[in-house]
Write a protein that holds these residues in place. Structure first.
Motif, PDB file in Angstrom:
ATOM      1  N   SER A  20      -5.212  39.240 -28.091  1.00  0.00           N
ATOM      2  CA  SER A  20      -4.607  38.209 -27.041  1.00  0.00           C
ATOM      3  C   SER A  20      -4.662  36.922 -27.832  1.00  0.00           C
ATOM      4  CB  SER A  20      -6.013  37.661 -26.823  1.00  0.00           C
ATOM      5  OG  SER A  20      -6.438  39.477 -25.654  1.00  0.00           O
ATOM      6  N   CYS A  23      -0.875  37.549 -29.528  1.00  0.00           N
ATOM      7  CA  CYS A  23      -0.160  37.147 -28.494  1.00  0.00           C
ATOM      8  C   CYS A  23      -0.031  35.701 -27.971  1.00  0.00           C
ATOM      9  CB  CYS A  23      -0.613  38.044 -27.284  1.00  0.00           C
ATOM     10  SG  CYS A  23      -0.580  40.077 -27.969  1.00  0.00           S
ATOM     11  N   LYS A  24      -0.773  34.827 -28.028  1.00  0.00           N
ATOM     12  CA  LYS A  24      -0.674  33.716 -27.027  1.00  0.00           C
ATOM     13  C   LYS A  24       0.227  32.813 -28.298  1.00  0.00           C
ATOM     14  CE  LYS A  24      -5.501  33.614 -25.346  1.00  0.00           C
ATOM     15  NZ  LYS A  24      -6.202  33.329 -24.800  1.00  0.00           N
ATOM     16  N   GLY A  27       3.703  33.259 -28.129  1.00  0.00           N
ATOM     17  CA  GLY A  27       3.734  32.744 -26.677  1.00  0.00           C
ATOM     18  C   GLY A  27       4.034  34.346 -25.840  1.00  0.00           C
ATOM     19  N   ASN A  29       2.221  36.433 -22.724  1.00  0.00           N
ATOM     20  CA  ASN A  29       1.674  36.327 -21.535  1.00  0.00           C
ATOM     21  C   ASN A  29       0.098  36.823 -21.983  1.00  0.00           C
ATOM     22  OD1 ASN A  29       1.993  33.794 -20.721  1.00  0.00           O
ATOM     23  ND2 ASN A  29       3.489  34.667 -18.952  1.00  0.00           N
ATOM     24  N   SER A  30       0.620  38.214 -21.726  1.00  0.00           N
ATOM     25  CA  SER A  30      -0.189  39.618 -22.179  1.00  0.00           C
ATOM     26  C   SER A  30       0.182  40.612 -23.450  1.00  0.00           C
ATOM     27  CB  SER A  30       0.643  40.829 -20.917  1.00  0.00           C
ATOM     28  OG  SER A  30      -0.272  41.955 -20.940  1.00  0.00           O
TER      29      SER A  30
END
Length: 75
Positions: A20, A23-24, A27, A29-30
């Motif tokens: 997670s 991913c952040k 960029g 979102n999921s």
């Protein structure tokens, strides 16, 4: 056969990130995209590759996609 998933996992592990958090940083979102890349060893899209390399410039595109080049060293 290229093992994209192992190189993506290597970045995640080297940076001590959760999927997670990874991913952040790139960029997304999921985490679904990264989960699929890792579980099914899918080739990342060019957009995903660009996002990973922008967030982690110490890695090269050739290394990420093909495993044929060493990671860049940042001084």
């Amino acid at each position: 056969m290229s093992n994209y998933s192992s190189r993506i996992k290597e970045i995640i592990n080297d940076k001590e990130l959760s999927i997670s958090d990874f991913c952040k940083l790139i960029g997304l979102n999921s985490p679904t995209t990264i989960h699929l890349l890792i579980k099914e060893n899918r080739k990342p899209s060019s957009k995903t590759v660009d996002r990973i390399l922008a967030a982690f410039p110490e890695y090269t595109k050739d290394w990420l996609l093909y495993g044929i080049e060493e990671q860049k060293q940042i001084d």
